[in-house]
Design an enzyme around this catalytic site. Sequence first.
Site, short mmCIF file in Angstrom:
data_model
loop_
_atom_site.label_atom_id
_atom_site.label_comp_id
_atom_site.label_asym_id
_atom_site.label_seq_id
_atom_site.Cartn_x
_atom_site.Cartn_y
_atom_site.Cartn_z
N HIS A 105 0.80 -1.23 0.00
CA HIS A 105 0.00 0.00 0.00
C HIS A 105 0.84 1.28 0.00
CE1 HIS A 105 -3.39 -2.53 0.20
NE2 HIS A 105 -3.46 -2.70 1.50
N HIS B 39 -9.44 1.64 1.12
CA HIS B 39 -9.29 0.47 1.99
C HIS B 39 -10.34 0.45 3.10
CE1 HIS B 39 -7.37 -2.98 3.75
NE2 HIS B 39 -6.26 -2.85 3.05
N GLU C 105 -11.26 -4.17 -2.51
CA GLU C 105 -10.43 -3.09 -3.02
C GLU C 105 -10.32 -3.19 -4.55
OE1 GLU C 105 -6.71 -3.26 -0.48
OE2 GLU C 105 -7.97 -4.84 0.39
#
Length: 383
Positions: free
Chosen positions: A141, A212, A349
């Site tokens: 991420h 997220h 996601e």
Amino acid sequence: MKKRFLRTIPFAALCLAVAFTSCNSGSSTKAEATTQSDSSKYNTTIDGKEVRLYTLKNKSGASVSISNYGGRVVSLLVPDKNDKLTDVVLGYDSIGAYRKKGEPFFGALIGRYGNRIGKGKFTLEGKEYNLQLNDGVNTLHGGTDGFFSKVWEAKQVDSQKLELSYVSKDGEAGYPGTLNVKVVYTLKDDNALQIDYTATTDKATVVNLTNHAYFNLNGEGDSTILNHELVIDANAYTPVDSTLIPTGKLTPVAGTAFDFNKAKTIGKSIDENDQQLKYGKGYDHNFALTHHDGKKPVAKVTSPVTGITLEVYTVEPGLQFYSGNFLTGADHDGKGGKAYPHRSAFCLETQHFPDAPNHANFASTVLKPGETYQTSTTYKFVK
């Protein structure tokens, strides 16, 4: 798979139930935060920039509260089968909790690259780039310096739309190019939260933006999501190695625990004797979507408790389904002092594939000067 980096694409969010009221409607050149006293728990200064909580509310009473720290969806109130407003996303009661080490990206905007990049490196135009390692030997991420930890500039356009922008400088977290990013949250009257992303760069780079949010349609703080029924419109997924990096293969879901083409509960196959499930401690995998034109849902999830159904629409080719396997419930610092135990939330996601910069057979995530990254995802709640 089709690249989504086009110069032009005409493609074509909640207050806490007691703590917040909606922001003033009408155009504004400067974002206005909620004014209820409890919002002070989210209002602070980080790195010399103001952090505030912004609330969007639609005509049916649904609402979404968003912090410009990480662009995080803090709460999302939607009506259940009895028209009772239910908060369906996990989060914290104060901004400080979102800043603690190891916080699991609750509700955050993710970039510069969502999901994992193997061994934290990739080669672009003949040059190797090394990223921050924050997931064992890999980058997750965006790294430790990802967009989830940034204060975004905020502009509340009206009572149902919030614009966030951020400039990621060349070399930030190891990524090349100065990236100008804008994300627009829109809460529609049909209880759909639309998220539109755009970005431009002055140097070739890789981009993969997503959100997220952790959902529990029984209501945040409920102990499980295993009783939720899930459908994912995908005939294949990308299997991973023991560090959760894709092998580069596409594996058919038919006859496996990963087949959600027909509705089944999340818990039905999650503990099967499957090496992939063992690697992820459950589902933590990218699904190659069959259709992703933004016109039909790529996934549907329904709670048997509240009757709430979440439909996901996107133009992205992939969907990471994560079943909350690394939530432990060890801390009671969720909303209202709640613990968030193992598998008490799921994430859907929307994205390009994990580790795509290192797999030539995956759709490209390269963005070049003169191009505009543009993508859109909608989370729609029906009953």
